[in-house]
Design a protein around this motif. Structure first.
Motif, short mmCIF file in Angstrom:
data_model
loop_
_atom_site.label_atom_id
_atom_site.label_comp_id
_atom_site.label_asym_id
_atom_site.label_seq_id
_atom_site.Cartn_x
_atom_site.Cartn_y
_atom_site.Cartn_z
N VAL A 208 0.92 -1.21 -0.01
CA VAL A 208 -0.05 0.19 -0.02
C VAL A 208 0.68 1.29 -0.23
O VAL A 208 0.49 2.23 -0.31
CB VAL A 208 -1.08 0.00 1.15
CG1 VAL A 208 -0.25 0.21 2.69
CG2 VAL A 208 -2.15 1.03 0.88
N VAL A 212 1.08 1.64 -4.01
CA VAL A 212 0.09 2.49 -4.29
C VAL A 212 0.36 3.99 -4.10
O VAL A 212 0.27 4.60 -5.04
CB VAL A 212 -1.17 1.68 -3.55
CG1 VAL A 212 -2.42 2.57 -3.70
CG2 VAL A 212 -1.44 0.32 -4.02
N GLN A 213 0.67 4.16 -2.77
CA GLN A 213 1.08 5.75 -2.50
C GLN A 213 2.19 5.95 -3.23
O GLN A 213 2.05 7.27 -3.80
CB GLN A 213 1.38 5.54 -0.96
CG GLN A 213 1.53 7.02 -0.34
CD GLN A 213 0.11 7.93 -0.48
OE1 GLN A 213 -0.84 7.50 0.15
NE2 GLN A 213 -0.09 8.80 -1.26
N SER A 223 -3.65 0.74 -7.82
CA SER A 223 -4.85 -0.38 -7.32
C SER A 223 -3.88 -1.30 -6.33
O SER A 223 -2.76 -1.58 -6.61
CB SER A 223 -5.57 -0.99 -8.34
OG SER A 223 -6.30 -2.00 -7.77
N LEU A 224 -4.49 -1.36 -5.33
CA LEU A 224 -4.06 -2.44 -4.37
C LEU A 224 -4.77 -3.78 -4.54
O LEU A 224 -5.81 -3.84 -4.99
CB LEU A 224 -4.35 -2.16 -2.93
CG LEU A 224 -3.78 -2.99 -1.63
CD1 LEU A 224 -2.15 -2.94 -1.59
CD2 LEU A 224 -4.30 -2.48 -0.36
N TYR A 230 -0.33 -8.27 1.29
CA TYR A 230 -1.80 -7.48 1.74
C TYR A 230 -2.15 -7.79 3.12
O TYR A 230 -2.22 -8.97 3.32
CB TYR A 230 -2.60 -7.54 0.80
CG TYR A 230 -4.23 -7.26 1.21
CD1 TYR A 230 -4.42 -5.84 1.35
CD2 TYR A 230 -4.93 -8.26 1.88
CE1 TYR A 230 -5.68 -5.59 1.69
CE2 TYR A 230 -6.26 -7.84 2.49
CZ TYR A 230 -6.75 -6.52 2.23
OH TYR A 230 -7.91 -6.36 2.89
N ASP A 234 -4.13 -2.57 5.81
CA ASP A 234 -3.61 -1.81 4.75
C ASP A 234 -4.66 -0.97 4.27
O ASP A 234 -4.63 0.20 3.61
CB ASP A 234 -2.96 -2.59 3.46
CG ASP A 234 -1.89 -3.12 3.83
OD1 ASP A 234 -0.97 -2.66 5.00
OD2 ASP A 234 -1.46 -4.44 3.23
N GLU A 235 -6.04 -1.27 4.07
CA GLU A 235 -7.07 -0.60 3.42
C GLU A 235 -7.43 0.73 4.10
O GLU A 235 -7.73 1.61 3.71
CB GLU A 235 -8.39 -1.40 3.56
CG GLU A 235 -8.19 -2.69 2.46
CD GLU A 235 -9.66 -3.53 2.17
OE1 GLU A 235 -10.60 -2.66 2.27
OE2 GLU A 235 -9.25 -4.66 2.13
N LEU A 238 -5.29 3.13 2.33
CA LEU A 238 -5.40 3.32 1.01
C LEU A 238 -5.74 4.75 0.56
O LEU A 238 -6.69 5.44 1.29
CB LEU A 238 -6.47 2.22 0.67
CG LEU A 238 -6.60 2.10 -0.88
CD1 LEU A 238 -5.32 1.18 -1.48
CD2 LEU A 238 -7.82 1.28 -1.26
N ALA A 242 -7.59 5.62 -4.99
CA ALA A 242 -6.98 4.43 -5.19
C ALA A 242 -7.98 3.45 -5.40
O ALA A 242 -9.18 3.44 -4.83
CB ALA A 242 -5.87 4.04 -4.25
N ILE A 244 -8.99 -0.97 -5.43
CA ILE A 244 -8.65 -2.11 -4.84
C ILE A 244 -9.23 -3.41 -5.72
O ILE A 244 -10.29 -3.43 -6.10
CB ILE A 244 -9.03 -2.20 -3.35
CG1 ILE A 244 -8.43 -3.30 -2.64
CG2 ILE A 244 -10.59 -2.25 -3.02
CD1 ILE A 244 -8.57 -3.40 -1.01
#
Length: 253
Positions: A208, A212-213, A223-224, A230, A234-235, A238, A242, A244
């Motif tokens: 993430v 992602v970041q 996208s994660l 994972y 982590d969400e 996010l 982004a 998922i």
């Protein structure tokens, strides 16, 4: 779970471990997802901080697992580190995995004036880290091959080189030069190779922060996936813009 991406999307950047495969097994549906993306005309890139395999080993593994792509589509953090060292005419003290040493044999490593630190595994010990620390204390740069905290393979979660890079930063009070994700320059290099703008590129990863970041900060879509390293927590990290995916197999356009 599926995610719908911008119609302006023209290129897709895939992380490898945790997204396309774990250990020596392809993630179910991953090979088909790559094939579908090609058939729909997307430009593909494969980007990794993996510092325990040479580029040749990565290519061989992916072909063995059934993935079809060319060497020019692969971007690795070790390659970026080597380019940086050559550009600045440095002589590294290499704390890297044995599998990577052949990629650096053409670089002078006598009388080191920088530290190169990657996933050296058992080579990361008190003696070698202390040597690295003394070089950094003497004013020489610390170069990290990625800065991931941990990764996941067939045996489970394992500490990554970022833990040791952070320790040297903390002890010496210096900031490491990071090649690979989430470094903005690394993402810009990959995007430039596609010929498109950052906002026309999508990064898909299982980290993430690094995937992602890092991609969002560099202006890409991101996208994660809920595979690999994972974790449900982590969400909460996010970014709002982004996406998922449950798995790369759910990638649709």
């Amino acid at each position: 779970m599926t995610a719908r991406f911008s119609p302006a999307l023209k290129a897709i950047l895939f992380d490898l471990s945790g997204v396309l495969y774990i250990g020596t097994q392809a993630i179910p549906g991953a090979v088909d997802a790559i094939r579908r993306a090609r058939e729909q005309g997307y430009t593909l890139r494969f980007v990794t901080n993996t510092a325990s395999q040479s580029s040749e080993m990565i290519l061989q593994q992916l072909h063995t697992l059934g993935f079809d792509f060319s060497p020019s589509e692969l971007f690795t953090a070790p390659k970026a580190a080597k380019a940086y060292i050559q550009q600045h005419q440095l002589r590294p003290y290499c704390l890297i995995h044995p599998n990577l040493k052949t990629e650096f044999t053409d670089i002078d490593q006598t009388d080191p004036n920088c530290v190169l630190l990657g996933d050296a595994q058992d080579g990361l010990n008190y003696h070698t880290l202390n040597q690295a620390f003394n070089l950094v204390e003497a004013g020489f740069p610390l170069i990290g091959i990625g800065k991931n905290k941990y990764y996941k393979d067939a045996e489970g979660f394992k500490l990554d080189a970022g833990v040791f890079i952070h320790g040297l930063e903390w002890a010496s009070g210096v900031e490491a030069i990071i090649t690979g994700k989430p470094d903005r320059a690394f993402f810009e290099q990959v995007v430039a190779s596609t010929g498109f703008q950052s906002e026309e590129c999508l990064m898909i990863g299982d980290d993430v922060i690094g995937d992602v970041q890092g991609a969002i900060d560099a202006g890409l879509q991101a996208s994660l996936v809920r595979t690999g390293k994972y974790k449900p927590s982590d969400e909460a990290l996010l970014p709002e813009n982004a996406h998922i995916l449950h798995s790369i197999a759910d990638l649709q356009f």
